[in-house]
Enzyme design. Structure first.
Site, short mmCIF file in Angstrom:
data_model
loop_
_atom_site.label_atom_id
_atom_site.label_comp_id
_atom_site.label_asym_id
_atom_site.label_seq_id
_atom_site.Cartn_x
_atom_site.Cartn_y
_atom_site.Cartn_z
N HIS A 12 0.73 -1.22 0.22
CA HIS A 12 0.30 -0.14 0.03
C HIS A 12 0.82 1.11 -0.06
CE1 HIS A 12 -3.51 2.53 0.49
NE2 HIS A 12 -2.94 3.07 1.58
N ASP A 14 1.74 5.18 -0.08
CA ASP A 14 1.48 6.63 0.03
C ASP A 14 2.75 7.25 -0.75
OD1 ASP A 14 -1.04 6.78 1.76
OD2 ASP A 14 0.44 5.06 2.84
N ASP A 123 -7.76 2.10 1.13
CA ASP A 123 -7.67 3.12 2.26
C ASP A 123 -8.19 4.40 1.91
OD1 ASP A 123 -6.91 3.69 4.97
OD2 ASP A 123 -4.85 4.30 4.35
#
Length: 254
Positions: A12, A14, A123
């Site tokens: 995941h 970012d 998310d």
């Protein structure tokens, strides 16, 4: 019915969070270098790049010579990208921004040869009511997500007001419910069974969606060997696989 432990390897990502963009890019380059090494040496390994194509741009700015290798693994279906360009937040952007996000992401994933078309937003901070209509307009008929819902059954068809629908799964215990497997096959199997029981609760399918990854975590390089050891200890009604979300969705549809 056989229980299938469906393990999805992913990260995941970012781009900028508690560190600036370029700090995270340094970590991304390491992650991608190591991932390509795994794909080179483990012919059965498959990995999800968080459904956003911008990570390809970020990586290739530093490693432009790796584009052909990326394309080859994407075309083979061993490296999954898209359909988004960046992680989308359905409450902090306009409806047009969500559509444009998909326009860019789908164009890029098609250019790289991605052959899968699955909605995924691990998310996001909530979801918007017309998302089935938006996804359908891009040929997407499924959606796996992590926030914005908590009404019992986790697998369901979601219809928007115009009649568009997508097959949904609200992930059990987040997108890191099998974040890292221990090297011991017995311990790995015990952990997998425990996490799978939560997935099977309030579920219709025979597969448990087990997410092997979390924020900025690199691919688990010894996963194939661990799964091989786990298979020696399975009961007759159990199966464990390194899966990909499109194949998981196909089984759920059936």
């Amino acid at each position: 019915m056989k229980k299938i432990y469906s393990i999805i390897s992913h990260t995941h990502w970012d781009r900028e969070w508690y560190l600036p963009l370029e700090n995270f890019r340094m970590r991304l380059v390491d992650l991608m270098d190591h991932l390509l090494d795994i794909l080179d040496t483990d012919p059965g390994y498959r990995f999800h790049l968080d459904a956003q194509t911008i990570v390809l741009e970020d990586y290739l700015e530093i490693r432009p010579a790796r584009r052909a290798k990326l394309e080859s693994y994407i075309k083979e279906g061993r490296l999954l990208v898209g359909p988004w360009y960046v992680q989308n937040d359905f409450h902090l952007t306009s409806g047009e921004a969500t559509v444009r996000n998909l326009i860019i992401g789908k164009k890029m994933s098609d250019e790289y040869g991605d052959k899968y078309n699955v909605g995924y937003s691990a998310d996001q901070f909530g979801i918007c009511s017309q998302l089935p209509q938006i996804l359908n307009s891009f040929g997407i008929d499924s959606f796996i997500f992590g926030r914005g819902y908590g009404r019992g059954e986790r697998q369901f068809y979601w219809r928007s007001e115009d009649g568009s629908k997508v097959l949904c799964e609200h992930m059990a215990n987040w997108y890191n419910n099998l974040q890292r497997l221990p090297t011991s096959p017995e311990a790995a199997l015990a952990l997998t069974r425990a996490r799978a029981e939560v997935c099977f609760a309030n579920a219709k399918g025979s597969s448990a969606l087990l997410m092997n990854g979390v924020d900025h975590l690199e691919a688990q390089e010894n996963l194939t060997e661990i799964l091989k050891g786990m298979r020696e200890h399975l009961d007759d009604d159990e199966e464990v696989i390194q899966d990909i979300i499109p194949e998981y969705i196909d089984r759920l549809k059936n």
